[in-house]
Write a protein that holds these residues in place. Structure first.
Motif, PDB file in Angstrom:
ATOM      1  N   VAL A 115       0.852  -1.184   0.000  1.00  0.00           N
ATOM      2  CA  VAL A 115       0.000   0.000   0.000  1.00  0.00           C
ATOM      3  C   VAL A 115       0.889   1.236   0.000  1.00  0.00           C
ATOM      4  CG1 VAL A 115      -1.890  -1.168   1.169  1.00  0.00           C
ATOM      5  CG2 VAL A 115      -0.208   0.023   2.514  1.00  0.00           C
ATOM      6  N   PRO A 116       0.334   2.382  -0.367  1.00  0.00           N
ATOM      7  CA  PRO A 116       1.122   3.614  -0.290  1.00  0.00           C
ATOM      8  C   PRO A 116       1.449   3.929   1.172  1.00  0.00           C
ATOM      9  CG  PRO A 116      -0.973   3.974  -1.425  1.00  0.00           C
ATOM     10  CD  PRO A 116      -0.992   2.583  -0.884  1.00  0.00           C
ATOM     11  N   ASP A 117       2.390   4.838   1.375  1.00  0.00           N
ATOM     12  CA  ASP A 117       2.742   5.236   2.742  1.00  0.00           C
ATOM     13  C   ASP A 117       1.541   5.869   3.422  1.00  0.00           C
ATOM     14  OD1 ASP A 117       5.380   4.462   2.376  1.00  0.00           O
ATOM     15  OD2 ASP A 117       5.969   6.420   1.602  1.00  0.00           O
ATOM     16  N   VAL A 118       1.170   5.319   4.574  1.00  0.00           N
ATOM     17  CA  VAL A 118       0.030   5.842   5.327  1.00  0.00           C
ATOM     18  C   VAL A 118       0.522   6.992   6.204  1.00  0.00           C
ATOM     19  CG1 VAL A 118      -1.721   5.322   7.062  1.00  0.00           C
ATOM     20  CG2 VAL A 118      -1.137   3.618   5.325  1.00  0.00           C
ATOM     21  N   ILE A 119      -0.143   8.134   6.089  1.00  0.00           N
ATOM     22  CA  ILE A 119       0.202   9.309   6.885  1.00  0.00           C
ATOM     23  C   ILE A 119      -0.686   9.364   8.126  1.00  0.00           C
ATOM     24  CG2 ILE A 119       0.266  11.828   6.880  1.00  0.00           C
ATOM     25  CD1 ILE A 119       0.868  11.591   3.827  1.00  0.00           C
ATOM     26  N   ALA A 120      -1.973   9.106   7.963  1.00  0.00           N
ATOM     27  CA  ALA A 120      -2.911   9.113   9.094  1.00  0.00           C
ATOM     28  C   ALA A 120      -4.133   8.281   8.729  1.00  0.00           C
ATOM     29  CB  ALA A 120      -3.339  10.542   9.416  1.00  0.00           C
ATOM     30  N   HIS A 121      -4.805   7.758   9.751  1.00  0.00           N
ATOM     31  CA  HIS A 121      -6.048   7.026   9.525  1.00  0.00           C
ATOM     32  C   HIS A 121      -6.901   7.098  10.786  1.00  0.00           C
ATOM     33  CE1 HIS A 121      -4.885   3.518  11.990  1.00  0.00           C
ATOM     34  NE2 HIS A 121      -3.662   3.802  11.557  1.00  0.00           N
ATOM     35  N   GLY A 122      -8.171   6.841  10.634  1.00  0.00           N
ATOM     36  CA  GLY A 122      -9.064   6.862  11.782  1.00  0.00           C
ATOM     37  C   GLY A 122     -10.450   6.402  11.393  1.00  0.00           C
ATOM     38  N   ALA A 123     -11.266   6.191  12.405  1.00  0.00           N
ATOM     39  CA  ALA A 123     -12.634   5.747  12.160  1.00  0.00           C
ATOM     40  C   ALA A 123     -13.527   6.229  13.287  1.00  0.00           C
ATOM     41  CB  ALA A 123     -12.682   4.220  12.075  1.00  0.00           C
ATOM     42  N   ARG A 124     -14.778   6.423  12.952  1.00  0.00           N
ATOM     43  CA  ARG A 124     -15.789   6.748  13.947  1.00  0.00           C
ATOM     44  C   ARG A 124     -16.669   5.520  14.078  1.00  0.00           C
ATOM     45  NH1 ARG A 124     -20.388  11.152  13.459  1.00  0.00           N
ATOM     46  NH2 ARG A 124     -20.686   9.833  11.667  1.00  0.00           N
ATOM     47  N   ARG A 125     -16.804   5.043  15.324  1.00  0.00           N
ATOM     48  CA  ARG A 125     -17.546   3.810  15.576  1.00  0.00           C
ATOM     49  C   ARG A 125     -18.712   4.059  16.522  1.00  0.00           C
ATOM     50  NH1 ARG A 125     -14.295  -0.703  14.243  1.00  0.00           N
ATOM     51  NH2 ARG A 125     -12.179  -0.098  13.724  1.00  0.00           N
ATOM     52  N   SER A 126     -19.687   3.171  16.444  1.00  0.00           N
ATOM     53  CA  SER A 126     -20.810   3.196  17.368  1.00  0.00           C
ATOM     54  C   SER A 126     -21.237   1.751  17.579  1.00  0.00           C
ATOM     55  CB  SER A 126     -21.967   4.014  16.794  1.00  0.00           C
ATOM     56  OG  SER A 126     -23.084   3.953  17.665  1.00  0.00           O
ATOM     57  N   GLY A 127     -21.182   1.299  18.799  1.00  0.00           N
ATOM     58  CA  GLY A 127     -21.571  -0.072  19.107  1.00  0.00           C
ATOM     59  C   GLY A 127     -20.716  -1.108  18.406  1.00  0.00           C
ATOM     60  N   GLY A 128     -19.460  -0.802  18.177  1.00  0.00           N
ATOM     61  CA  GLY A 128     -18.560  -1.736  17.504  1.00  0.00           C
ATOM     62  C   GLY A 128     -18.614  -1.680  15.990  1.00  0.00           C
ATOM     63  N   ARG A 129     -19.573  -0.947  15.418  1.00  0.00           N
ATOM     64  CA  ARG A 129     -19.676  -0.816  13.959  1.00  0.00           C
ATOM     65  C   ARG A 129     -18.955   0.432  13.493  1.00  0.00           C
ATOM     66  NH1 ARG A 129     -25.029  -0.753  11.250  1.00  0.00           N
ATOM     67  NH2 ARG A 129     -23.663  -1.100   9.488  1.00  0.00           N
ATOM     68  N   VAL A 130     -18.302   0.337  12.363  1.00  0.00           N
ATOM     69  CA  VAL A 130     -17.648   1.494  11.762  1.00  0.00           C
ATOM     70  C   VAL A 130     -18.710   2.333  11.062  1.00  0.00           C
ATOM     71  CG1 VAL A 130     -15.974   2.260  10.049  1.00  0.00           C
ATOM     72  CG2 VAL A 130     -15.471   0.255  11.448  1.00  0.00           C
ATOM     73  N   LEU A 131     -18.845   3.579  11.490  1.00  0.00           N
ATOM     74  CA  LEU A 131     -19.802   4.490  10.858  1.00  0.00           C
ATOM     75  C   LEU A 131     -19.183   5.137   9.623  1.00  0.00           C
ATOM     76  CD1 LEU A 131     -21.291   6.214  14.023  1.00  0.00           C
ATOM     77  CD2 LEU A 131     -22.245   4.324  12.696  1.00  0.00           C
ATOM     78  N   ASN A 132     -17.967   5.601   9.783  1.00  0.00           N
ATOM     79  CA  ASN A 132     -17.201   6.112   8.654  1.00  0.00           C
ATOM     80  C   ASN A 132     -15.732   6.067   9.029  1.00  0.00           C
ATOM     81  OD1 ASN A 132     -16.800   8.447  10.222  1.00  0.00           O
ATOM     82  ND2 ASN A 132     -18.562   9.443   9.306  1.00  0.00           N
ATOM     83  N   ALA A 133     -14.889   6.139   8.020  1.00  0.00           N
ATOM     84  CA  ALA A 133     -13.459   6.015   8.263  1.00  0.00           C
ATOM     85  C   ALA A 133     -12.700   6.795   7.203  1.00  0.00           C
ATOM     86  CB  ALA A 133     -13.054   4.544   8.231  1.00  0.00           C
ATOM     87  N   PHE A 134     -11.438   7.031   7.486  1.00  0.00           N
ATOM     88  CA  PHE A 134     -10.597   7.694   6.500  1.00  0.00           C
ATOM     89  C   PHE A 134      -9.187   7.137   6.599  1.00  0.00           C
ATOM     90  CE2 PHE A 134      -9.230  10.027  10.170  1.00  0.00           C
ATOM     91  CZ  PHE A 134      -7.929  10.405   9.895  1.00  0.00           C
ATOM     92  N   ILE A 135      -8.483   7.276   5.503  1.00  0.00           N
ATOM     93  CA  ILE A 135      -7.065   6.946   5.471  1.00  0.00           C
ATOM     94  C   ILE A 135      -6.405   7.963   4.550  1.00  0.00           C
ATOM     95  CG2 ILE A 135      -7.375   5.249   3.634  1.00  0.00           C
ATOM     96  CD1 ILE A 135      -5.036   3.670   4.930  1.00  0.00           C
ATOM     97  N   LEU A 136      -5.356   8.571   5.031  1.00  0.00           N
ATOM     98  CA  LEU A 136      -4.626   9.562   4.260  1.00  0.00           C
ATOM     99  C   LEU A 136      -3.272   8.961   3.910  1.00  0.00           C
ATOM    100  CD1 LEU A 136      -4.423  12.508   3.225  1.00  0.00           C
ATOM    101  CD2 LEU A 136      -3.468  13.098   5.455  1.00  0.00           C
ATOM    102  N   THR A 137      -2.998   8.874   2.615  1.00  0.00           N
ATOM    103  CA  THR A 137      -1.742   8.280   2.163  1.00  0.00           C
ATOM    104  C   THR A 137      -0.962   9.275   1.318  1.00  0.00           C
ATOM    105  OG1 THR A 137      -2.780   7.372   0.175  1.00  0.00           O
ATOM    106  CG2 THR A 137      -2.708   5.942   2.121  1.00  0.00           C
ATOM    107  N   ARG A 138       0.290   8.993   1.198  1.00  0.00           N
ATOM    108  CA  ARG A 138       1.156   9.791   0.336  1.00  0.00           C
ATOM    109  C   ARG A 138       0.731   9.579  -1.112  1.00  0.00           C
ATOM    110  NH1 ARG A 138       5.089  11.804   2.453  1.00  0.00           N
ATOM    111  NH2 ARG A 138       5.431  10.175   3.985  1.00  0.00           N
ATOM    112  N   GLY A 139       0.772  10.611  -1.898  1.00  0.00           N
ATOM    113  CA  GLY A 139       0.391  10.516  -3.305  1.00  0.00           C
ATOM    114  C   GLY A 139       1.338   9.624  -4.081  1.00  0.00           C
TER     115      GLY A 139
END
Length: 170
Positions: free
Chosen positions: A1-25
């Protein structure tokens, strides 16, 4: 995968509501579907191209290695594979957008994830690859030379899954 700069997710009750991953171009990268469609607009005329064959072999090997260790992407579509060729003899492929992807430990979850990945890949493969290339890719992925009954069951499961997802009554 490309170099990961940052990532995260918002969860509720163990389910992922939304997520993001920021990678180097990645310079000059395009999605696999765009790359194949623009470089080889007529699939049947491109079957003998060694770059095309190498790209298909590489992606089959890459997906097989992911699945061998229990990692399933869950949304492994052609648009989630970036190709950067930089005029090289063999393009580099990067996997992106795997927010739902994870290592799976329980065999039924591994089988489900594997089926989801193969079904998602087949969705575009059926229009950009010849039937022979599709079967060759799957044989390469499975590490076999001929299909046996257990492999036919996998093919039927992929086709059934695609029919359900595409609302195809057949």
């Amino acid at each position: 995968v490309p170099d990961v700069i940052a990532h995260g997710a918002r969860r509720s009750g163990g389910r992922v509501l939304n997520a993001f991953i920021l990678t180097r171009g990645i310079a000059d990268a395009v999605s696999l579907d765009r790359y194949v469609a623009s470089r080889w607009p007529v699939p049947a005329a491109a079957v003998a191209d060694p770059v095309r064959r190498g790209l298909l072999d590489y992606t089959a090997d890459m997906v097989a290695r992911m699945h061998a260790v229990g990692f399933c992407h869950i949304d492994l579509q052609w648009r989630n594979l970036l190709v950067s060729d930089n005029r090289a003899a063999s393009p580099t492929v990067y996997v992106i957008d795997s927010a739902r992807g994870a290592l799976r430990r329980w065999p039924p979850h591994i089988l489900h994830g594997r089926l989801r990945d193969l079904s998602c890949l087949f969705k575009v493969a059926r229009s950009l690859l010849t039937r022979g290339e599709q079967l060759r890719w799957l044989r390469r992925y499975l590490g076999i030379t001929t299909f046996g009954p257990e492999h036919r069951l996998l093919i039927q499961a992929i086709l059934r899954d695609r029919a359900l997802k595409d609302n195809d009554p057949t």
